[in-house]
Scaffold this motif. Structure first.
Motif, mmCIF file in Angstrom:
data_model
loop_
_atom_site.group_PDB
_atom_site.id
_atom_site.type_symbol
_atom_site.label_atom_id
_atom_site.label_comp_id
_atom_site.label_asym_id
_atom_site.label_seq_id
_atom_site.Cartn_x
_atom_site.Cartn_y
_atom_site.Cartn_z
ATOM 1 N N TRP A 50 0.846 -1.188 0.000
ATOM 2 C CA TRP A 50 0.000 0.000 0.000
ATOM 3 C C TRP A 50 0.884 1.240 0.000
ATOM 4 N N VAL A 51 1.906 1.223 0.853
ATOM 5 C CA VAL A 51 2.928 2.269 0.883
ATOM 6 C C VAL A 51 4.289 1.591 0.907
ATOM 7 N N ASP A 52 5.319 2.303 0.459
ATOM 8 C CA ASP A 52 6.665 1.744 0.525
ATOM 9 C C ASP A 52 7.290 2.080 1.877
ATOM 10 N N THR A 53 8.513 1.644 2.099
ATOM 11 C CA THR A 53 9.166 1.853 3.393
ATOM 12 C C THR A 53 9.377 3.323 3.703
ATOM 13 N N ARG A 57 2.681 6.333 -0.975
ATOM 14 C CA ARG A 57 1.610 5.456 -1.445
ATOM 15 C C ARG A 57 1.960 4.870 -2.810
ATOM 16 N N ASN A 58 1.646 3.612 -2.975
ATOM 17 C CA ASN A 58 1.851 2.895 -4.227
ATOM 18 C C ASN A 58 0.775 3.333 -5.216
ATOM 19 N N ALA A 59 1.143 4.158 -6.200
ATOM 20 C CA ALA A 59 0.185 4.691 -7.172
ATOM 21 C C ALA A 59 -0.462 3.593 -8.012
ATOM 22 N N VAL A 62 -4.248 -0.158 -6.923
ATOM 23 C CA VAL A 62 -5.539 -0.682 -7.376
ATOM 24 C C VAL A 62 -5.367 -1.592 -8.586
ATOM 25 N N GLU A 63 -4.591 -1.159 -9.548
ATOM 26 C CA GLU A 63 -4.391 -1.973 -10.756
ATOM 27 C C GLU A 63 -3.654 -3.274 -10.432
ATOM 28 N N GLN A 64 -2.677 -3.225 -9.537
ATOM 29 C CA GLN A 64 -1.939 -4.433 -9.160
ATOM 30 C C GLN A 64 -2.860 -5.435 -8.467
ATOM 31 N N ALA A 90 -9.904 2.463 -0.918
ATOM 32 C CA ALA A 90 -9.426 2.822 -2.264
ATOM 33 C C ALA A 90 -9.934 1.832 -3.305
ATOM 34 N N LEU A 91 -9.882 0.548 -2.996
ATOM 35 C CA LEU A 91 -10.380 -0.463 -3.933
ATOM 36 C C LEU A 91 -11.874 -0.293 -4.176
#
Length: 131
Positions: A50-53, A57-59, A62-64, A90-91
């Motif tokens: 969801w977020v990196d270290t 936020r991982n943009a 949702v697609e992944q 978000a999903l």
């Protein structure tokens, strides 16, 4: 249950849903957490940060998750059940899901001594492995 996503499940309810249906568990913690804390031991386990270290936020989240889960229900797990709520929202907002949150996450919130582990997936004895 929240109106912004499918709702909250206890770790046992999450295990039952994923074990008994075609739902997929998506662990939204960071790669470091997967590696050093452990992960649920499930056949249908996906890992999508969801977020990196650094807390970004991982943009592509949702697609992944859509590529991973397709049209299946998604059960989201994080460390304590906080990031997974935001991920479920978000999903749901993107029309994916249904998306469920796992209460207390993998290792629960902090106790009075600042430690985790008294609640969550691991604490209730569900299968897990070192990442």
């Amino acid at each position: 249950m929240s109106g912004d996503y499918a709702g909250d499940l206890t770790p046992q309810q999450a295990w039952d849903l994923v074990h008994d249906t075609d739902a997929v568990l998506v662990d939204v913690r960071t790669e470091a957490e997967w590696r050093f804390v452990g992960v649920p031991a499930l056949e249908r386990l996906g890992r999508v940060e969801w977020v990196d270290t650094a807390g970004q936020r991982n943009a592509g989240f949702v697609e992944q998750v859509r590529r991973l889960a397709g049209q299946r229900a998604v059960v989201l797990l994080c460390r304590s059940g906080q990031r997974s709520v935001a991920a479920a929202e978000a999903l749901t907002a993107a029309g994916a899901g249904p998306a469920w949150n796992v209460l207390d996450g993998f290792e629960g919130g902090l106790d009075e001594h600042g430690h985790r582990g008294a609640a969550g997936w691991r604490a209730v004895g569900l299968p897990w492995t070192q990442g």
